[in-house]
Design a protein around this motif. Structure first.
Motif, short mmCIF file in Angstrom:
data_model
loop_
_atom_site.label_atom_id
_atom_site.label_comp_id
_atom_site.label_asym_id
_atom_site.label_seq_id
_atom_site.Cartn_x
_atom_site.Cartn_y
_atom_site.Cartn_z
N ARG A 167 -1.79 6.35 -1.69
CA ARG A 167 -1.65 6.63 -0.26
C ARG A 167 -1.67 5.33 0.55
O ARG A 167 -0.85 5.13 1.44
CB ARG A 167 -2.79 7.55 0.20
N ARG A 168 -2.58 4.43 0.20
CA ARG A 168 -2.72 3.19 0.98
C ARG A 168 -1.58 2.21 0.78
O ARG A 168 -1.35 1.34 1.62
CB ARG A 168 -4.06 2.52 0.66
N PHE A 169 -0.89 2.30 -0.35
CA PHE A 169 0.25 1.41 -0.61
C PHE A 169 1.58 2.16 -0.54
O PHE A 169 2.57 1.71 -1.12
CB PHE A 169 0.07 0.69 -1.95
N GLU A 170 1.57 3.29 0.16
CA GLU A 170 2.79 4.08 0.35
C GLU A 170 3.86 3.19 0.98
O GLU A 170 3.59 2.41 1.88
CB GLU A 170 2.49 5.27 1.26
N GLY A 171 5.07 3.31 0.48
CA GLY A 171 6.17 2.52 1.03
C GLY A 171 6.42 1.23 0.26
O GLY A 171 7.49 0.64 0.38
N ARG A 200 -5.28 -15.37 2.87
CA ARG A 200 -4.08 -15.80 2.13
C ARG A 200 -2.89 -14.89 2.42
O ARG A 200 -1.83 -15.04 1.80
CB ARG A 200 -4.39 -15.81 0.63
N GLY A 201 -3.08 -13.91 3.29
CA GLY A 201 -1.97 -13.02 3.65
C GLY A 201 -1.73 -11.91 2.65
O GLY A 201 -0.68 -11.25 2.70
N ILE A 202 -2.66 -11.68 1.74
CA ILE A 202 -2.51 -10.63 0.73
C ILE A 202 -2.95 -9.30 1.34
O ILE A 202 -4.02 -9.21 1.95
CB ILE A 202 -3.33 -10.96 -0.53
N HIS A 203 -2.14 -8.27 1.17
CA HIS A 203 -2.49 -6.91 1.62
C HIS A 203 -3.59 -6.40 0.70
O HIS A 203 -3.34 -6.04 -0.45
CB HIS A 203 -1.25 -6.03 1.57
N LEU A 204 -4.81 -6.39 1.20
CA LEU A 204 -5.99 -5.98 0.43
C LEU A 204 -6.50 -4.65 0.94
O LEU A 204 -6.73 -4.49 2.14
CB LEU A 204 -7.09 -7.04 0.54
N GLU A 205 -6.67 -3.70 0.04
CA GLU A 205 -7.25 -2.40 0.35
C GLU A 205 -8.50 -2.21 -0.51
O GLU A 205 -8.40 -2.15 -1.73
CB GLU A 205 -6.26 -1.26 0.09
N ALA A 225 7.28 -12.95 -9.86
CA ALA A 225 7.21 -11.57 -9.36
C ALA A 225 6.73 -11.59 -7.91
O ALA A 225 6.26 -12.60 -7.41
CB ALA A 225 6.26 -10.75 -10.23
N GLU A 226 6.83 -10.43 -7.26
CA GLU A 226 6.37 -10.28 -5.89
C GLU A 226 5.02 -9.58 -5.92
O GLU A 226 4.83 -8.61 -6.66
CB GLU A 226 7.37 -9.43 -5.11
N LEU A 227 4.07 -10.05 -5.12
CA LEU A 227 2.76 -9.42 -5.02
C LEU A 227 2.79 -8.41 -3.87
O LEU A 227 2.88 -8.78 -2.71
CB LEU A 227 1.67 -10.47 -4.78
N ALA A 228 2.72 -7.12 -4.22
CA ALA A 228 2.74 -6.06 -3.21
C ALA A 228 1.38 -5.93 -2.53
O ALA A 228 1.31 -5.52 -1.37
CB ALA A 228 3.13 -4.73 -3.86
N GLY A 229 0.32 -6.29 -3.23
CA GLY A 229 -1.02 -6.19 -2.66
C GLY A 229 -2.07 -6.10 -3.73
O GLY A 229 -1.78 -6.23 -4.93
#
Length: 194
Positions: free
Chosen positions: A44-48, A168-173, A145-149
């Motif tokens: 849910r939190r990384f939807e999209g 560092r701009g990382i999407h952290l949940e 690779a790409e880091l989605a989070g």
């Protein structure tokens, strides 16, 4: 995630040195039903996000990452802490300092399992000083690779790791952020999250 917070309150044990033991349900004996709810919450939190791989580090993150990967419908790659005979060929490697074990590890991922075109979600059980997530994010970068989070089950909000990773701009949940713990009273206070 209220279900997780309730479980931490009920079954977590606070030990000397700001150690939160959750080994009865998270990282020794594993409550797979809870893991499934954790996986659904990460989804849910990384939807999209177009995630096609989940990356974790051995050993405590593997169970959580596997159940989350089932929810996402993607494979899990885990960074090994030692080179073994069955990892042959080219590898990505970096150093990681473990808060829990108080030592530095070389972590390794075979190049055949991580590379350009991959969109990677890092999953781990705990975030304290941020060194494991830093190391895993370095492996993602080395691979092209790409880091989605990054998804963490429990973050110790009173330590620097969360701020470091977010800076560092990382999407952290983080599903539960512990603001403070008291070894004497057993009280655990969580940060309010939106």
């Amino acid at each position: 995630m209220e279900l997780l917070k309730e479980r931490i309150q009920r079954d977590g044990k606070i030990k000397e040195g700001n150690v939160l033991k959750v080994d009865s349900f998270l990282n020794h004996q594993m409550d797979v039903r809870l893991f499934h709810e954790i996986g659904k919450e990460f989804k849910r939190r990384f939807e999209g996000e177009k995630i096609n791989k989940i990356l974790t580090i051995e050993a405590s993150g593997i169970g959580i990452a596997c159940v989350a990967a089932e929810v996402f419908g993607v494979p899990v790659v885990f960074a090994k802490k030692t080179q073994t005979k069955n990892i042959a060929g080219d590898v990505y490697t970096t150093k990681v300092e473990s808060f829990t074990h108080g030592r530095v590890y070389d972590i390794i991922v075979a190049k055949e399992f991580l590379g350009e075109g991959d969109s990677v979600l890092i999953i781990d059980d705990f975030l304290a000083n941020g060194k494991a997530l830093e190391g895993l994010s370095r492996l993602v970068k080395l691979s092209g690779a790409e880091l989605a989070g990054a998804g963490v089950v429990i973050e110790k909000g009173f330590q620097t790791g969360g701020d470091l990773i977010r800076s560092r701009g990382i999407h952290l949940e983080s599903l539960a952020i512990v603001e403070s713990m008291d070894e004497k009273t057993g009280e655990i206070v969580f940060r309010e999250q939106s």
